[in-house]
Enzyme design. Sequence first.
Site, short mmCIF file in Angstrom:
data_model
loop_
_atom_site.label_atom_id
_atom_site.label_comp_id
_atom_site.label_asym_id
_atom_site.label_seq_id
_atom_site.Cartn_x
_atom_site.Cartn_y
_atom_site.Cartn_z
N CYS A 106 0.81 -1.22 0.00
CA CYS A 106 0.00 0.00 0.00
C CYS A 106 0.84 1.27 0.00
O CYS A 106 0.32 2.36 -0.23
CB CYS A 106 -0.94 -0.02 1.19
SG CYS A 106 -1.90 -1.53 1.26
N HIS A 245 -3.17 6.75 2.87
CA HIS A 245 -3.66 5.48 2.34
C HIS A 245 -5.07 5.23 2.88
O HIS A 245 -5.33 5.44 4.06
CB HIS A 245 -2.70 4.37 2.74
CG HIS A 245 -3.21 3.00 2.43
ND1 HIS A 245 -3.76 2.68 1.20
CD2 HIS A 245 -3.27 1.87 3.19
CE1 HIS A 245 -4.13 1.41 1.23
NE2 HIS A 245 -3.86 0.90 2.41
N ASN A 275 -10.17 -0.19 0.09
CA ASN A 275 -8.72 -0.23 0.09
C ASN A 275 -8.22 -0.82 -1.23
O ASN A 275 -8.41 -2.00 -1.50
CB ASN A 275 -8.26 -1.10 1.28
CG ASN A 275 -6.75 -1.18 1.41
OD1 ASN A 275 -6.01 -0.78 0.50
ND2 ASN A 275 -6.29 -1.70 2.53
#
Length: 323
Positions: A106, A245, A275
């Site tokens: 990520c 993020h 996500n």
Amino acid sequence: MSHYLPDYVLTNEELSTMVDTNDEWITTRTGIKERHILKDDHAGSSQLAIPAVRDLLQKTGTAPDEVELLICATSSPDYTWPSTACVIADAVDIRKAMCYDILSACTGFLYCLQQAQAFIKSGIYKKIIICSAEKCTSFVNYKDRTTCTLFGDGGTAALIEPSEEFGVEIAKIHADGAGHEHLIRYCGGSANVPSHEAVDKGLQYIFQDGKYVFKNAVNFMTGAVSEVMEEGQLTLDDIDWICTHQANKRIIDAVRQHLNAPEEKVICNIEHVGNTSSASIPIALHEAALEGKIKKGDRLLLAAFGSGFTWGSVYLSWGDCKI
Ligand code: UT7
């Protein structure tokens, strides 16, 4: 800059028919309402970045053979080899560029930015495309309610060129492999070759120790933004937008509270995207630019955390970005 989200939208309501969960739990614990899913089992992550790269080339008036470097951040590569960067380059007719993948989960977009700026500053390359290509859902176990509510798919592309005025000003990017077993896909690489036994155990899916990862995401991201603020002697007045993020709204809130920043400065699209690993920050940035929020000259503070563990924070000024 450009981004692409696949058409299919998986809502919390639909998820609630697939696994023992409900909209109320997902919304209050994560902030996610829906996520986009690439439904085709035979289409890899490259298919999410290719439309973004095509759009980018077109709107920046860049010919494929002008591109000198294409870096693709992905935790869900089409293949172990060749790189997804090579697959993307082939599809858009980029034939001579250096192409490679970055696997830093990520935090991938921040790793790409740091590498692109190193190539630009050294004078080695002047036209660089950084992509994120994430079909995260190809590794999601839809029987595991602790992970299947979180992830979505998406792709992005950005053109990075030399600029006296704009770009990355401060970057603090880190990794510590001590955390690697807390967020991992055990099977698929060379450590656990795919076997019937491994698949029967579900080792091909994302495993996440949620609480441990949550705590570390908050600690490491707040640590990294503090490092950046300190190095630049920055105050909140030096920051127009904060974008972290998009893993969990509660983590985003924790970083915002650490900075004592108002909600209005925070870019957040987790509600409808979920996500998307390395694609999450660039999708959020591009959406915010399209909405007219981020403008040329705005100063942004970014922060990310992911499997590895990898994490970091970047302070940059937003350039003459064709959106
Ligand atoms: O992108 C890379 C980095 N990733 C992250 O940053 C993610 C970090 N972790 C998280 O975001 C959170 O830890 C999760 C969203 C994964 C989980 O949230 P949590 O608040 O830590 O929940 P929990 O794991 O402590 O579970 C609390 C309860 C449990 O039930 P009991 O044991 O209290 O009865 C779970 O079984 O919630 C239950 N639960 C669910 N209930 C309904 C877990 N998942 C679900 C679900 N629906 N989907």
